[in-house]
Structure formats: structure tokens, C-alpha cells
Scaffold this active site. Structure first.
Site, PDB file in Angstrom:
ATOM      1  N   TYR A 131     -23.184 -33.575 -53.732  1.00  0.00           N
ATOM      2  CA  TYR A 131     -23.883 -33.198 -52.505  1.00  0.00           C
ATOM      3  C   TYR A 131     -23.768 -34.270 -51.422  1.00  0.00           C
ATOM      4  O   TYR A 131     -24.027 -34.000 -50.255  1.00  0.00           O
ATOM      5  CB  TYR A 131     -25.376 -32.963 -52.769  1.00  0.00           C
ATOM      6  CG  TYR A 131     -25.723 -31.962 -53.834  1.00  0.00           C
ATOM      7  CD1 TYR A 131     -24.758 -31.118 -54.404  1.00  0.00           C
ATOM      8  CD2 TYR A 131     -27.024 -31.856 -54.309  1.00  0.00           C
ATOM      9  CE1 TYR A 131     -25.097 -30.213 -55.399  1.00  0.00           C
ATOM     10  CE2 TYR A 131     -27.369 -30.942 -55.288  1.00  0.00           C
ATOM     11  CZ  TYR A 131     -26.401 -30.133 -55.834  1.00  0.00           C
ATOM     12  OH  TYR A 131     -26.746 -29.235 -56.829  1.00  0.00           O
ATOM     13  N   HIS A 156     -22.728 -32.440 -64.406  1.00  0.00           N
ATOM     14  CA  HIS A 156     -22.801 -31.314 -63.476  1.00  0.00           C
ATOM     15  C   HIS A 156     -22.193 -30.024 -64.013  1.00  0.00           C
ATOM     16  O   HIS A 156     -22.607 -28.922 -63.629  1.00  0.00           O
ATOM     17  CB  HIS A 156     -22.120 -31.694 -62.159  1.00  0.00           C
ATOM     18  CG  HIS A 156     -22.650 -30.973 -60.968  1.00  0.00           C
ATOM     19  ND1 HIS A 156     -22.703 -31.530 -59.719  1.00  0.00           N
ATOM     20  CD2 HIS A 156     -23.165 -29.732 -60.820  1.00  0.00           C
ATOM     21  CE1 HIS A 156     -23.220 -30.662 -58.858  1.00  0.00           C
ATOM     22  NE2 HIS A 156     -23.500 -29.573 -59.498  1.00  0.00           N
TER      23      HIS A 156
END
Length: 279
Positions: free
Chosen positions: A51, A113
Site C-alpha cells: 500500500y 500478504h
């Protein structure tokens, strides 16, 4: 089901985690969103290296004035950085990104992730998380987008179970086999994309929103909470952050829950990458 914005859930390895958090994906300048959320009573923020806003999370936390130890901050390592040595470097970088002073030093939760890259790198990366936990850089470790077969690899390697598996979860994509697997192992399930990435124009959502005098997003978040998931609704708008937290003064009844449960389309209902079937 009596819940509040201050409610927490027990984690497998001990300790607790808030029952709702703010997601900050696609929010490069998320400091304001984090500050607003914390001032409104949220106590969990979900970020990731991918991000590129870990530093912004730190700024928002500092500005909020809420003591660091009262906030649960998550980040994740992306597959391009998998491997033991590189993962250790990335965890240190993530910690440094949070900022100086009381903010620096640790994450409350650090996740892999996705299962992308294959078994060998997955396990090496998870070993790096285990070591980072021993060294105090992270308090809890977990995974994201993992199916049962990927978690079985961790068990077979003799490593500790993850506290959390964060997966795409909403009425159209309920991931029931993964949820059942995690519950059997005591792994907490976090729900990303609980608002179906804004695709909330379904008749069932509208009908339930009207019935309860709520908006569609609040119906979806409440469904997630009543299913026992930890929803992570994301928004950069202050008014939406506030309204997404106003889900503790009503309850969906059995008919409501059944209507939402009936919308499940399995994997076809996913609205994100959802790489749970990676080999």
C-alpha cells in the site's frame, strides 16, 4: 450478540484484537483517515508494504494523541519480497516507517500478504516472521489469502500456527471451506473487502438497509461481525469512516442473515484477486 466499538476477540497465541479495523488500501495519504478513525473510537489499522502508506499510518497515529499501546497496527509483506533474509529486512523497514519514539519498535500483527511464489519461499518467509516475533519486532503473526493447504504447510514444517488469516469475505464470496478450516484450528478470520469494493446495489442490501434504517455498508459490516469475522472496511472519507463504525446499535435477525448467506457464489463472487488457490 452484544458488541461495541471497544469489543475485542481472543487470539490463538494469547492476547486480543479489536473486532473492527480501518483498511487503508488505495489511500496513499491516509494520515487523516487514520486520525479520524482513531478519534472516532477505532483501535485497529490495517496497512501493508504494497500500500506504500505505512509512514502515513504512523503520522495519523501520532496526530490522534492515542497512546501507541492502545492501537493495533497491522502490515504485510508482499510476494516480491519473500524469502527469509529479504523478509527480515522488510519487517525492519516497516517498523522504521511507522516513525520515531513511541511508534517505533513493533507491529501488533504482521502477515504474509498472499501464498504467491510457492511453498519453499512461503515457508522461508513465515520463518522470518517467527524470528521477528521472537525478536520483538512483531507481536503476532499471520497470513492472508491462504487456504487450508497453505496453512498445512506451516504445520508440517513444525512452525507455530498463524493467529490470523485475512481473506476476501462478503456475502457474494464467503470462502466457507477456508473459514471452517480456520475455526477448527482457532485461527481468527479477518475480512477484507467487506463492502464488496462499493458494489452494494443489490436488492437484498437495499431491503435490509430500509428495514433497519441503516445504509448498505452498515448492513454488510454488521453481517460480517455477526458471522464472527473481523471486518476491515476502508474509506478515505471522514463521514464514511464514522458511519462504518455505527453498526453496534442494531442486530440482523435470523431471516436477515439467511438472506445474506444465500447470496454466496463461491470463488466466482470474488471482487479482488483472491489468490487462495495458488499451488
Amino acid at each position: 450478540m452484544v458488541l461495541s466499538l471497544q469489543s475485542v476477540t481472543q487470539l490463538l497465541s494469547g492476547g486480543t484484537m479489536p473486532v473492527i479495523g480501518l483498511g487503508v488500501y488505495l489511500n496513499d495519504e491516509c494520515a487523516v483517515a487514520c486520525q479520524v478513525a482513531l478519534e472516532e473510537g477505532y483501535r485497529m489499522i490495517d496497512s501493508a508494504r504494497y500500500y506504500r502508506n505505512e509512514a502515513q499510518v504512523g503520522v495519523g497515529v501520532q496526530r490522534s494523541g492515542i497512546p501507541r499501546e492502545q492501537i493495533f497496527i497491522t502490515s504485510k509483506i508482499y510476494h516480491v519480497d519473500f524469502g527469509f533474509a529479504r523478509a527480515r529486512e522488510c519487517i525492519q523497514e516497516s517498523v522504521d516507517q511507522l516513525g520515531p519514539g513511541a511508534l517505533q519498535g513493533y507491529y501488533d500483527l504482521y502477515l504474509i500478504h498472499s501464498p504467491v511464489t510457492g511453498k519453499e519461499k512461503r515457508i522461508a518467509t513465515y520463518r522470518a516472521l517467527v524470528e521477528a516475533k521472537k525478536d520483538g519486532f512483531v507481536k503476532k503473526i499471520g497470513v492472508s489469502n491462504y487456504s487450508g493447504k497453505h496453512i498445512d504447510e506451516i504445520i508440517d514444517a513444525g512452525l507455530e500456527l498463524p493467529d490470523v488469516n485475512q481473506i476476501e469475505l462478503h456475502p457474494f464470496c464467503q470462502q466457507r471451506p477456508i473459514v471452517e478450516y480456520c475455526r477448527a484450528k482457532g485461527i481468527t478470520v479477518q475480512a477484507y473487502s467487506p463492502l464488496v469494493t462499493g458494489r452494494m446495489d443489490h436488492d437484498v442490501f437495499r431491503q435490509l438497509a430500509k428495514k433497519h434504517d441503516k445504509d448498505e455498508a452498515q448492513i454488510l459490516i454488521r453481517w460480517s461481525l455477526q458471522k464472527g469475522y473481523i471486518p476491515l472496511p476502508k474509506s478515505s472519507r471522514s463521514e464514511r469512516i464514522r458511519s462504518n463504525a455505527q453498526v453496534f446499535n442494531f442486530e440482523l435477525d435470523n431471516d436477515d442473515m439467511d438472506a445474506l448467506d444465500a447470496l454466496d457464489q463461491g470463488g466466482k463472487g470474488a471482487v479482488t484477486w483472491n489468490p487462495v488457490e495458488e499451488p
